[in-house]
Design a protein around this motif. Structure first.
Motif, PDB file in Angstrom:
ATOM      1  N   GLU A  47     -28.798  18.640  31.256  1.00  0.00           N
ATOM      2  CA  GLU A  47     -27.963  19.664  31.897  1.00  0.00           C
ATOM      3  C   GLU A  47     -27.636  20.782  30.909  1.00  0.00           C
ATOM      4  N   LYS A  48     -27.391  20.409  29.656  1.00  0.00           N
ATOM      5  CA  LYS A  48     -27.068  21.418  28.642  1.00  0.00           C
ATOM      6  C   LYS A  48     -28.271  22.313  28.366  1.00  0.00           C
ATOM      7  N   GLU A  49     -29.469  21.703  28.287  1.00  0.00           N
ATOM      8  CA  GLU A  49     -30.670  22.482  28.025  1.00  0.00           C
ATOM      9  C   GLU A  49     -30.986  23.418  29.174  1.00  0.00           C
ATOM     10  N   ILE A  50     -30.829  22.929  30.413  1.00  0.00           N
ATOM     11  CA  ILE A  50     -31.146  23.745  31.574  1.00  0.00           C
ATOM     12  C   ILE A  50     -30.041  24.773  31.833  1.00  0.00           C
ATOM     13  N   GLY A  51     -28.810  24.389  31.536  1.00  0.00           N
ATOM     14  CA  GLY A  51     -27.696  25.311  31.701  1.00  0.00           C
ATOM     15  C   GLY A  51     -27.004  25.242  33.036  1.00  0.00           C
ATOM     16  N   VAL A  52     -27.266  24.164  33.793  1.00  0.00           N
ATOM     17  CA  VAL A  52     -26.609  23.983  35.085  1.00  0.00           C
ATOM     18  C   VAL A  52     -26.254  22.516  35.262  1.00  0.00           C
ATOM     19  N   GLN A  53     -25.285  22.254  36.135  1.00  0.00           N
ATOM     20  CA  GLN A  53     -24.933  20.873  36.463  1.00  0.00           C
ATOM     21  C   GLN A  53     -25.931  20.340  37.486  1.00  0.00           C
ATOM     22  N   LEU A  54     -26.455  19.147  37.199  1.00  0.00           N
ATOM     23  CA  LEU A  54     -27.460  18.540  38.065  1.00  0.00           C
ATOM     24  C   LEU A  54     -26.873  17.466  38.975  1.00  0.00           C
ATOM     25  N   LEU A  55     -25.844  16.787  38.494  1.00  0.00           N
ATOM     26  CA  LEU A  55     -25.243  15.690  39.257  1.00  0.00           C
ATOM     27  C   LEU A  55     -23.745  15.885  39.377  1.00  0.00           C
ATOM     28  N   GLN A  56     -23.224  15.618  40.552  1.00  0.00           N
ATOM     29  CA  GLN A  56     -21.778  15.551  40.752  1.00  0.00           C
ATOM     30  C   GLN A  56     -21.375  14.090  40.637  1.00  0.00           C
ATOM     31  N   ARG A  57     -20.527  13.796  39.649  1.00  0.00           N
ATOM     32  CA  ARG A  57     -20.157  12.424  39.371  1.00  0.00           C
ATOM     33  C   ARG A  57     -18.770  12.130  39.925  1.00  0.00           C
ATOM     34  N   THR A  58     -18.662  11.076  40.711  1.00  0.00           N
ATOM     35  CA  THR A  58     -17.366  10.595  41.179  1.00  0.00           C
ATOM     36  C   THR A  58     -17.270   9.121  40.819  1.00  0.00           C
ATOM     37  N   THR A  59     -16.130   8.536  41.103  1.00  0.00           N
ATOM     38  CA  THR A  59     -15.956   7.115  40.784  1.00  0.00           C
ATOM     39  C   THR A  59     -16.809   6.236  41.681  1.00  0.00           C
ATOM     40  N   ARG A  60     -17.240   6.745  42.816  1.00  0.00           N
ATOM     41  CA  ARG A  60     -17.964   5.918  43.777  1.00  0.00           C
ATOM     42  C   ARG A  60     -19.444   6.240  43.890  1.00  0.00           C
ATOM     43  N   GLN A  61     -19.841   7.489  43.633  1.00  0.00           N
ATOM     44  CA  GLN A  61     -21.244   7.827  43.849  1.00  0.00           C
ATOM     45  C   GLN A  61     -21.659   9.011  42.996  1.00  0.00           C
ATOM     46  N   LEU A  62     -22.980   9.174  42.905  1.00  0.00           N
ATOM     47  CA  LEU A  62     -23.575  10.338  42.267  1.00  0.00           C
ATOM     48  C   LEU A  62     -24.249  11.162  43.354  1.00  0.00           C
ATOM     49  N   ARG A  63     -24.109  12.474  43.258  1.00  0.00           N
ATOM     50  CA  ARG A  63     -24.712  13.338  44.256  1.00  0.00           C
ATOM     51  C   ARG A  63     -25.390  14.496  43.555  1.00  0.00           C
ATOM     52  N   LEU A  64     -26.614  14.819  44.011  1.00  0.00           N
ATOM     53  CA  LEU A  64     -27.325  15.945  43.434  1.00  0.00           C
ATOM     54  C   LEU A  64     -26.666  17.259  43.830  1.00  0.00           C
ATOM     55  N   THR A  65     -26.520  18.168  42.869  1.00  0.00           N
ATOM     56  CA  THR A  65     -26.111  19.530  43.194  1.00  0.00           C
ATOM     57  C   THR A  65     -27.320  20.258  43.774  1.00  0.00           C
ATOM     58  N   GLU A  66     -27.116  21.479  44.219  1.00  0.00           N
ATOM     59  CA  GLU A  66     -28.246  22.252  44.743  1.00  0.00           C
ATOM     60  C   GLU A  66     -29.303  22.447  43.664  1.00  0.00           C
ATOM     61  N   ALA A  67     -28.842  22.760  42.445  1.00  0.00           N
ATOM     62  CA  ALA A  67     -29.774  22.908  41.327  1.00  0.00           C
ATOM     63  C   ALA A  67     -30.405  21.557  40.990  1.00  0.00           C
ATOM     64  N   GLY A  68     -29.618  20.491  41.110  1.00  0.00           N
ATOM     65  CA  GLY A  68     -30.135  19.157  40.822  1.00  0.00           C
ATOM     66  C   GLY A  68     -31.236  18.742  41.766  1.00  0.00           C
ATOM     67  N   ALA A  69     -31.112  19.120  43.044  1.00  0.00           N
ATOM     68  CA  ALA A  69     -32.147  18.784  44.020  1.00  0.00           C
ATOM     69  C   ALA A  69     -33.461  19.471  43.672  1.00  0.00           C
ATOM     70  N   GLU A  70     -33.373  20.720  43.237  1.00  0.00           N
ATOM     71  CA  GLU A  70     -34.579  21.435  42.831  1.00  0.00           C
ATOM     72  C   GLU A  70     -35.178  20.822  41.568  1.00  0.00           C
ATOM     73  N   ALA A  71     -34.316  20.489  40.613  1.00  0.00           N
ATOM     74  CA  ALA A  71     -34.798  19.861  39.382  1.00  0.00           C
ATOM     75  C   ALA A  71     -35.406  18.495  39.663  1.00  0.00           C
ATOM     76  N   PHE A  72     -34.806  17.756  40.592  1.00  0.00           N
ATOM     77  CA  PHE A  72     -35.331  16.440  40.968  1.00  0.00           C
ATOM     78  C   PHE A  72     -36.761  16.560  41.473  1.00  0.00           C
ATOM     79  N   ALA A  73     -37.018  17.522  42.366  1.00  0.00           N
ATOM     80  CA  ALA A  73     -38.366  17.710  42.907  1.00  0.00           C
ATOM     81  C   ALA A  73     -39.346  18.040  41.795  1.00  0.00           C
ATOM     82  N   ARG A  74     -38.938  18.899  40.848  1.00  0.00           N
ATOM     83  CA  ARG A  74     -39.828  19.281  39.748  1.00  0.00           C
ATOM     84  C   ARG A  74     -40.097  18.102  38.818  1.00  0.00           C
ATOM     85  N   CYS A  75     -39.059  17.335  38.533  1.00  0.00           N
ATOM     86  CA  CYS A  75     -39.233  16.173  37.653  1.00  0.00           C
ATOM     87  C   CYS A  75     -40.117  15.115  38.301  1.00  0.00           C
ATOM     88  N   ARG A  76     -39.989  14.980  39.607  1.00  0.00           N
ATOM     89  CA  ARG A  76     -40.840  14.003  40.305  1.00  0.00           C
ATOM     90  C   ARG A  76     -42.302  14.420  40.214  1.00  0.00           C
TER      91      ARG A  76
END
Length: 305
Positions: A47-76
């Protein structure tokens, strides 16, 4: 990020991909052989290298941010390409070899795939097969399976889908049961019979039928035994408990042996679990020869004639 800067965060990309797929730092850490805190640190570095937040972290779940969803597709895409690169050597091998892991639902694996895999192993002595039997949707990328067989009306996006065969449900009962009870010439006649249905959903006992030249029919059926497992319903029908709805491939042997008889064969039974059997695999540019020959073998063996 500079032209070559991404090289130093390749491991972080893989970790992020697995965390996003599994929805858990702990699960991803177990898969990757590291601690959850190490997995968390790697995602934060990415996240620091890319400069955006990729995951929203809560006590119960992790959720991809909009930028995270795009990064997820590229990483896959990156991981798929890497897997393809690892298999390049095999593309130029003189003959297929190695282990193929293929998954399929239990009844389909036992009744349909197993006999053809035995023939495949005789034909290709340098290829080994691991048949993973599971009545759930397997993710081939996440779970390390080369090929997945799924029974569906709509193959999932993101995977190559090759059709194997149609999957239809039929009605059947023992000749002895049919001889003891009133004749079944129309779907409405089922109201007076013990019918063995699925029971997974509220309307699974609403049996629908279609026939050219006739009005569609829907019948609410009742029976003494309900089960969401097709082989259980088959065995119940063989025990004379009534008229069962089962996939045609499940009943084939018993029908050919005369232990069961088709019911309303001139009507199309429109169950909720119809469609086709598809063989699925990741869309790599290169498909390993060991996988390609198994796909071709099964498609040829199960070709709809």
């Amino acid at each position: 990020m500079g032209t070559n800067s991404f090289l130093k965060v390749l491991p972080e990309m893989v970790t992020f991909l697995r965390v996003a797929e599994l929805g858990s730092f702990s699960a991803a850490a177990d898969l990757l052989g590291m601690t959850p805190s190490a997995a968390s640190r790697q995602v934060k570095r990415l996240e620091k290298e890319i400069g955006v937040q990729l995951l929203q972290r809560t006590t119960r779940q992790l959720r991809l941010t909009e930028a995270g969803a795009e990064a997820f597709a590229r990483c896959r895409e990156l991981v798929l390409a890497a897997q393809g690169a690892m298999e390049v050597g095999e593309q130029f091998a003189s003959k297929p070899s190695g282990l193929v892991r293929i998954s399929a639902p239990k009844a389909f694996a036992r009744r349909v795939l197993h006999p053809h895999i035995l023939e495949f192993l005789r034909r290709y002595p340098d290829v080994d097969v691991q048949l993973v039997v599971a009545d759930r949707d397997i993710d081939p990328i996440r779970e390390g399976v080369d090929l997945v067989v799924r029974l569906t009306t709509k193959p999932p996006e993101g995977l190559v889908a090759r059709r194997l065969m149609a999957v239809a449900h039929i009605l059947c009962a023992t000749p002895a049961y049919l001889a003891r009870h009133a004749a079944i010439a129309h779907p409405d006649d089922l109201r007076g019979h013990s019918c063995l249905s699925l029971g997974e959903h509220e309307r699974d006992n609403h049996w629908r039928f279609r026939k050219d030249g006739a009005e569609p029919a829907e019948v609410v059926v009742r029976g003494r035994y309900v089960s969401n497992h097709s082989e259980v319903r088959l065995e119940a029908a063989l025990a004379g408990l009534g008229v069962a709805c089962v996939p045609a491939f499940i009943a084939r042997e018993a029908l050919e042996a005369g232990r069961l008889a088709r019911v309303l064969a001139d009507w199309e039974f429109q169950g909720n679990y119809q469609g086709h059997a598809y063989i699925l695999y990741p869309p790599n540019r290169f498909t390993a020869p060991k996988c390609q020959v198994l796909v071709d073998h099964l498609r040829e063996a199960l070709a709809e004639g």
